[in-house]
Scaffold this motif. Structure first.
Motif: not given
Length: 160
Positions: A61-85
């Protein structure tokens, strides 16, 4: 071996693996039943049991929570919605919603069916073991009653 089977097959399995004159040990019966199983079925069952054992933990459960949080941070925080997706959460929800559900549901059902079958075999072996113990107990009680009757008869002869 772990498909749905009738009571007669379970009783036959327990009877085949019971050692004459000794109480039935459920774990020995289960081990013997596993040895009879085909290698591919053993591997698939082992995998299903272990996937469900891992997926049912708080660590997963914690792994999935970290995966979702990491994905959200990566896509919106670091890439500012300009990622591959271009739709940053659609892929995430596709993976978590579709693929994981389609993999986990049959795996959980398989593991559940295997656990139920193991429980049925264990229950039958336990029933036979306890029945044997009750038979031994009844024989011992009968012996004690006959000894008590003899002692009572001796006591009456002594008093007469």
């Amino acid at each position: 071996m772990y498909e749905k089977v009738g009571v007669d097959r379970i009783a036959n399995l327990v009877e085949r693996h019971a050692r004459p004159g000794l109480p039935i040990h459920p774990q020995q019966v289960l081990a013997a039943a596993r040895r009879e199983e085909a290698a591919a079925r053993r591997a698939n069952g082992w995998l299903a049991d272990h996937v469900v054992a891992v997926a049912g933990t708080m660590a997963f459960f914690h792994f999935l929570w970290l995966l979702i949080a990491g994905w959200a941070l990566w896509q919106t925080g670091f890439l500012h919605n300009r990622g591959f997706d271009p739709y940053p959460y659609s892929f995430l929800f596709f993976i978590l919603g579709g693929i994981m559900q389609s993999l986990f549901v049959p795996t959980m059902l398989t593991a559940s069916n295997r656990a139920a079958e193991r429980d049925r075999i264990k229950d039958e072996a336990d029933h036979r073991a306890w029945s044997h113990l009750y038979e031994v107990n009844d024989a011992q009680l009968e012996l004690l009653r006959s000894l008590a009757a003899r002692l009572e008869a001796l006591e009456q002869r002594k008093n007469d």
